[in-house]
Motif scaffolding. Structure first.
Motif, PDB file in Angstrom:
ATOM      1  N   TYR A 260       0.818  -1.211   0.000  1.00  0.00           N
ATOM      2  CA  TYR A 260       0.000   0.000   0.000  1.00  0.00           C
ATOM      3  C   TYR A 260       0.855   1.266   0.000  1.00  0.00           C
ATOM      4  CZ  TYR A 260       0.862   0.320   5.095  1.00  0.00           C
ATOM      5  OH  TYR A 260       1.437   0.416   6.329  1.00  0.00           O
ATOM      6  N   SER A 261       0.257   2.321  -0.544  1.00  0.00           N
ATOM      7  CA  SER A 261       0.859   3.664  -0.568  1.00  0.00           C
ATOM      8  C   SER A 261       2.232   3.671  -1.228  1.00  0.00           C
ATOM      9  CB  SER A 261       0.959   4.233   0.866  1.00  0.00           C
ATOM     10  OG  SER A 261      -0.326   4.374   1.433  1.00  0.00           O
ATOM     11  N   ASN A 262       2.375   2.887  -2.286  1.00  0.00           N
ATOM     12  CA  ASN A 262       3.583   2.906  -3.107  1.00  0.00           C
ATOM     13  C   ASN A 262       3.266   3.574  -4.446  1.00  0.00           C
ATOM     14  OD1 ASN A 262       5.271   0.918  -1.361  1.00  0.00           O
ATOM     15  ND2 ASN A 262       3.348  -0.164  -1.719  1.00  0.00           N
ATOM     16  N   THR A 263       4.298   3.841  -5.234  1.00  0.00           N
ATOM     17  CA  THR A 263       4.047   4.318  -6.591  1.00  0.00           C
ATOM     18  C   THR A 263       3.472   3.192  -7.441  1.00  0.00           C
ATOM     19  OG1 THR A 263       5.857   5.913  -6.390  1.00  0.00           O
ATOM     20  CG2 THR A 263       5.070   5.416  -8.611  1.00  0.00           C
ATOM     21  N   VAL A 264       4.098   2.018  -7.392  1.00  0.00           N
ATOM     22  CA  VAL A 264       3.640   0.849  -8.141  1.00  0.00           C
ATOM     23  C   VAL A 264       3.507  -0.313  -7.157  1.00  0.00           C
ATOM     24  CG1 VAL A 264       4.163  -0.755 -10.023  1.00  0.00           C
ATOM     25  CG2 VAL A 264       4.823   1.654 -10.215  1.00  0.00           C
ATOM     26  N   GLY A 265       2.466  -1.126  -7.308  1.00  0.00           N
ATOM     27  CA  GLY A 265       2.258  -2.242  -6.404  1.00  0.00           C
ATOM     28  C   GLY A 265       3.115  -3.445  -6.749  1.00  0.00           C
ATOM     29  N   ILE A 266       2.483  -4.527  -7.244  1.00  0.00           N
ATOM     30  CA  ILE A 266       3.183  -5.759  -7.611  1.00  0.00           C
ATOM     31  C   ILE A 266       3.299  -5.829  -9.128  1.00  0.00           C
ATOM     32  CG2 ILE A 266       3.071  -8.287  -7.602  1.00  0.00           C
ATOM     33  CD1 ILE A 266       1.488  -8.085  -4.988  1.00  0.00           C
ATOM     34  N   VAL A 267       4.502  -6.135  -9.631  1.00  0.00           N
ATOM     35  CA  VAL A 267       4.717  -6.332 -11.068  1.00  0.00           C
ATOM     36  C   VAL A 267       5.437  -7.660 -11.275  1.00  0.00           C
ATOM     37  CG1 VAL A 267       5.773  -5.478 -13.184  1.00  0.00           C
ATOM     38  CG2 VAL A 267       4.861  -3.853 -11.504  1.00  0.00           C
ATOM     39  N   VAL A 268       4.813  -8.563 -12.037  1.00  0.00           N
ATOM     40  CA  VAL A 268       5.430  -9.841 -12.393  1.00  0.00           C
ATOM     41  C   VAL A 268       5.627  -9.850 -13.903  1.00  0.00           C
ATOM     42  CG1 VAL A 268       5.177 -12.346 -12.390  1.00  0.00           C
ATOM     43  CG2 VAL A 268       4.320 -11.001 -10.453  1.00  0.00           C
ATOM     44  N   SER A 269       6.852 -10.102 -14.359  1.00  0.00           N
ATOM     45  CA  SER A 269       7.127 -10.061 -15.795  1.00  0.00           C
ATOM     46  C   SER A 269       8.007 -11.236 -16.218  1.00  0.00           C
ATOM     47  CB  SER A 269       7.814  -8.738 -16.174  1.00  0.00           C
ATOM     48  OG  SER A 269       9.060  -8.609 -15.519  1.00  0.00           O
ATOM     49  N   ASP A 270       7.773 -11.694 -17.443  1.00  0.00           N
ATOM     50  CA  ASP A 270       8.602 -12.732 -18.062  1.00  0.00           C
ATOM     51  C   ASP A 270       8.773 -13.938 -17.142  1.00  0.00           C
ATOM     52  OD1 ASP A 270       9.352 -11.134 -20.493  1.00  0.00           O
ATOM     53  OD2 ASP A 270      10.237  -9.851 -18.965  1.00  0.00           O
ATOM     54  N   SER A 271       7.696 -14.323 -16.485  1.00  0.00           N
ATOM     55  CA  SER A 271       7.734 -15.434 -15.535  1.00  0.00           C
ATOM     56  C   SER A 271       6.515 -16.320 -15.769  1.00  0.00           C
ATOM     57  CB  SER A 271       7.733 -14.914 -14.100  1.00  0.00           C
ATOM     58  OG  SER A 271       8.835 -14.046 -13.862  1.00  0.00           O
ATOM     59  N   ASN A 272       6.709 -17.635 -15.760  1.00  0.00           N
ATOM     60  CA  ASN A 272       5.637 -18.562 -16.086  1.00  0.00           C
ATOM     61  C   ASN A 272       5.265 -19.432 -14.883  1.00  0.00           C
ATOM     62  OD1 ASN A 272       5.916 -17.578 -18.732  1.00  0.00           O
ATOM     63  ND2 ASN A 272       7.416 -19.167 -19.235  1.00  0.00           N
ATOM     64  N   ASN A 273       4.037 -19.938 -14.917  1.00  0.00           N
ATOM     65  CA  ASN A 273       3.567 -20.898 -13.920  1.00  0.00           C
ATOM     66  C   ASN A 273       3.613 -20.337 -12.497  1.00  0.00           C
ATOM     67  OD1 ASN A 273       3.464 -22.877 -16.078  1.00  0.00           O
ATOM     68  ND2 ASN A 273       5.670 -23.103 -15.829  1.00  0.00           N
ATOM     69  N   ASN A 274       3.230 -19.082 -12.356  1.00  0.00           N
ATOM     70  CA  ASN A 274       3.256 -18.460 -11.033  1.00  0.00           C
ATOM     71  C   ASN A 274       1.854 -18.353 -10.455  1.00  0.00           C
ATOM     72  OD1 ASN A 274       6.064 -18.037 -10.846  1.00  0.00           O
ATOM     73  ND2 ASN A 274       5.904 -16.230 -12.149  1.00  0.00           N
ATOM     74  N   LYS A 275       1.786 -18.284  -9.120  1.00  0.00           N
ATOM     75  CA  LYS A 275       0.524 -18.099  -8.413  1.00  0.00           C
ATOM     76  C   LYS A 275       0.565 -16.790  -7.644  1.00  0.00           C
ATOM     77  CE  LYS A 275      -0.314 -23.059  -7.900  1.00  0.00           C
ATOM     78  NZ  LYS A 275      -0.517 -24.189  -6.945  1.00  0.00           N
ATOM     79  N   ILE A 276      -0.438 -15.953  -7.873  1.00  0.00           N
ATOM     80  CA  ILE A 276      -0.552 -14.655  -7.203  1.00  0.00           C
ATOM     81  C   ILE A 276      -1.857 -14.708  -6.419  1.00  0.00           C
ATOM     82  CG2 ILE A 276      -0.681 -12.161  -7.577  1.00  0.00           C
ATOM     83  CD1 ILE A 276       0.721 -13.226 -10.433  1.00  0.00           C
ATOM     84  N   VAL A 277      -1.755 -14.943  -5.114  1.00  0.00           N
ATOM     85  CA  VAL A 277      -2.903 -15.393  -4.332  1.00  0.00           C
ATOM     86  C   VAL A 277      -3.073 -14.558  -3.058  1.00  0.00           C
ATOM     87  CG1 VAL A 277      -3.915 -17.370  -3.134  1.00  0.00           C
ATOM     88  CG2 VAL A 277      -2.533 -17.743  -5.183  1.00  0.00           C
ATOM     89  N   ASN A 278      -4.306 -14.093  -2.835  1.00  0.00           N
ATOM     90  CA  ASN A 278      -4.698 -13.458  -1.563  1.00  0.00           C
ATOM     91  C   ASN A 278      -3.831 -12.256  -1.180  1.00  0.00           C
ATOM     92  OD1 ASN A 278      -6.760 -15.336  -1.205  1.00  0.00           O
ATOM     93  ND2 ASN A 278      -5.466 -16.727  -0.047  1.00  0.00           N
ATOM     94  N   ASN A 279      -3.330 -11.541  -2.151  1.00  0.00           N
ATOM     95  CA  ASN A 279      -2.600 -10.317  -1.861  1.00  0.00           C
ATOM     96  C   ASN A 279      -3.568  -9.142  -1.746  1.00  0.00           C
ATOM     97  OD1 ASN A 279       0.325 -11.306  -2.266  1.00  0.00           O
ATOM     98  ND2 ASN A 279      -0.723 -11.988  -4.112  1.00  0.00           N
ATOM     99  N   THR A 280      -3.177  -8.145  -0.967  1.00  0.00           N
ATOM    100  CA  THR A 280      -3.968  -6.927  -0.821  1.00  0.00           C
ATOM    101  C   THR A 280      -3.130  -5.754  -1.299  1.00  0.00           C
ATOM    102  OG1 THR A 280      -5.169  -7.823   1.077  1.00  0.00           O
ATOM    103  CG2 THR A 280      -5.193  -5.430   0.788  1.00  0.00           C
ATOM    104  N   ALA A 281      -3.621  -5.027  -2.292  1.00  0.00           N
ATOM    105  CA  ALA A 281      -2.895  -3.880  -2.840  1.00  0.00           C
ATOM    106  C   ALA A 281      -3.840  -2.691  -2.897  1.00  0.00           C
ATOM    107  CB  ALA A 281      -2.357  -4.198  -4.241  1.00  0.00           C
ATOM    108  N   PHE A 282      -3.512  -1.637  -2.148  1.00  0.00           N
ATOM    109  CA  PHE A 282      -4.393  -0.475  -2.151  1.00  0.00           C
ATOM    110  C   PHE A 282      -3.590   0.818  -2.080  1.00  0.00           C
ATOM    111  CE2 PHE A 282      -3.900  -1.662   2.298  1.00  0.00           C
ATOM    112  CZ  PHE A 282      -3.767  -0.465   2.969  1.00  0.00           C
TER     113      PHE A 282
END
Length: 533
Positions: A260-282
């Motif tokens: 929270y309160s960042n310029t950019v939250g989560i960035v995932v790039s050039d990555s395969n077979n990943n799980k992005i689960v139950n995160n909170t970004a505001f």
């Protein structure tokens, strides 16, 4: 020493990325540590024999075995701008450094080709690198504090099986924790404050576990690259620039992080077979969670709010989005751009300023049981092919108000919807069914002339043959007409309801479960005609 200086230059010029994972340390003596009481010159140990001899000379406890490590403790070392505060190299003896304070040197604590060690409750201040591990394995850094390092608080290079637990990095100028070409690391419960370039920087660190860390005030919070099979879980990142980025790191999990309160939250790039689960970004300025150029990723149970875009997916394929919630974002709740084979199930997009769920220039998208309501546009499909929709809901409770006079005629509620399987519509007056019927693909109208003076809450519900539902609410205000006998036609007045789907959307007619061609514009026009006799 050439190796050391080459690393310094590299650190100054590059901010890389990546992770690792694991454990092992000698006896945990943290409960018996006493305050620093003795001043000492810098300590330099080279090899097992030198370590044993110095232990005897200085009265250090232990014999260097795993069950009885050498213990060096309770010292104050002022390096007076020397190269090292403590350097231990070329040893496989077990040892503990505990409650040692090191100040004013190039490297606070430097372990070179060492193993089976515990660094506990030490304090290192005003160094270029606080703690440096090079080709050192199976060790633990616990409850240490590094303050004011110029290059890195802790640097780990070519090392494996290292645990970093409950350490604090304060006011590092460049990097808090820097992991380079290392693996099997566990980094947990650490706190990084101040203004480093990167809080945690992991470059080529496979099998890394990042758990329960807190990073604040960094240009980049956590930055990982080339670190497959990693777990990033329950971390808290706030007031950073780029908060959490993962690149070229497949088969990894990002779970239960709070961003929270960042310029950019989560960035995932050039990555395969990943799980992005139950995160909170505001409250992130540019976006909550973003996926770029990746294959076979799962987004599940994430909550994104008060960002610019909530969840955005670009140039990716085989993406599953399930049970995510996007609310009050200033642009789009969930968007997919230039991607293939995206599946949306049970997602909710609410009160986003532009669009709830958006799919642009993509192919083979499937929507099942999603809900979009009170966005400016509920769903937006543009330049996309092979789109399936089943049992989705689009709803607006942001009520608009229209006014007419009683005892006039020609008052109609009009809508235009295009679909390959139209079915039924329902008009509710104050929650009571007023009118129902079947609608056709194109223009449809409902007459409102029978309404008398009063205020009415009208809800219009449209259903098609695939189970999709669109709802729209409006207030109808009917005014008293003192001269009903004087009826004269006046200019018509029209008002538009925001678009649900645009006409530029392309689907495949007859493709099972699809709103064909254009479903997909709702236009409600309210007209009033008064004719005087």
């Amino acid at each position: 020493m050439k190796k050391l200086f080459s690393v310094l230059v590299f650190l100054l010029l590059v901010l890389g990325v990546v992770p690792s994972f694991s454990v092992v340390s000698p006896t945990d003596i943290s409960s018996s540590i006493l305050p620093s009481t003795k001043q000492s010159a810098p300590i330099s140990i080279n090899g097992n024999t030198d370590f044993t001899n110095q232990a005897k000379l200085n009265g250090w406890r232990g014999n260097g075995s795993g069950s009885n490590p050498f213990i060096i403790e309770n010292l104050l070392i002022n390096g007076n701008e020397s190269l090292f505060g403590v350097i231990i190299q070329n040893t496989n003896l077990s040892f503990v450094l505990a409650n040692i304070t090191v100040i004013n040197c190039e490297y606070g604590i430097y372990l070179w080709k060492s193993k089976n060690f515990l660094l506990s409750s030490n304090s290192v201040s005003y160094t270029r690198i606080g703690v440096y591990l090079w080709k050192s394995n199976d060790g633990t850094l616990k409850n240490n504090t590094v303050t004011g390092s110029n290059i890195a608080g802790v640097l780990i290079e070519l090392s494996y099986g290292i645990t970093l637990s409950n350490n604090s990095i304060i006011d590092a100028s460049n990097v808090g924790f820097y992991v380079m070409n290392s693996g099997d690391l566990q980094i947990s419960g650490n706190k990084i404050y101040g203004y480093p370039g990167v809080g945690i920087l992991i470059n080529s660190g496979p099998n890394t576990m990042l758990l329960n860390n807190t990073v604040s005030g960094s240009r980049n919070g956590i930055q990982m690259g080339g670190s497959p099979n990693s777990v990033i879980k329950r971390n808290t990142l706030f007031n950073n620039g780029n908060s959490l980025s993962l690149s070229s790191s497949s088969n990894s999990t990002l779970q239960d992080n709070v961003i929270y309160s960042n310029t950019v939250g989560i960035v995932v790039s050039d990555s395969n077979n990943n799980k992005i689960v139950n995160n909170t970004a505001f409250s992130n300025i540019r976006g909550g969670i973003a996926l770029i150029r990746s294959i076979n990723s799962t987004f599940a149970g994430n909550k994104v709010s008060l960002n610019s875009d909530g969840i955005s997916i670009t140039d990716s394929s085989e993406i599953l989005l399930v049970n995510n919630t996007a609310t009050n974002n200033s642009k789009t709740g969930i968007s997919v751009i230039s991607s293939t084979s995206s599946t949306f199930i049970n997602n909710t997009a609410t009160n986003n300023s532009k669009t709830g769920i958006s799919v642009i220039s993509s192919t083979s998208s499937t929507f099942i049981n999603n809900t979009a309501f009170d966005n400016s546009q509920q769903y937006y499909l543009s330049g996309s092919t092979f789109v399936k929709l089943r049992k989705n809901v689009a709803q607006s409770t942001k009520v608009k108000q229209f006014t007419m006079k009683e005892k006039t005629f020609g008052n109609t509620l009009n809508w235009t919807i295009y679909d390959d399987r139209p079915r039924s519509y329902f008009v509710y007056n104050n929650s009571n069914l007023y009118l129902s019927g079947t609608w056709v693909s194109g223009l449809n109208s409902v007459n409102l002339d029978n309404f008398t003076k009063g205020t009415y809450n009208l809800t219009v519900v449209f259903k098609n043959g695939y189970g999709d539902v669109i709802k729209y609410m409006t207030w109808l205000n009917v005014l008293f007409n003192p001269h009903p006998e004087n009826r004269t036609t006046t200019a018509s007045k029209s008002t538009s309801i925001p678009t649900i789907f645009p006409t530029s959307s392309v689907t495949t007619p007859g493709f099972l479960g699809v709103f064909a061609l254009t479903f997909l514009i709702i236009l409600v026009v309210f007209r009033r005609r008064i004719k005087r006799q």
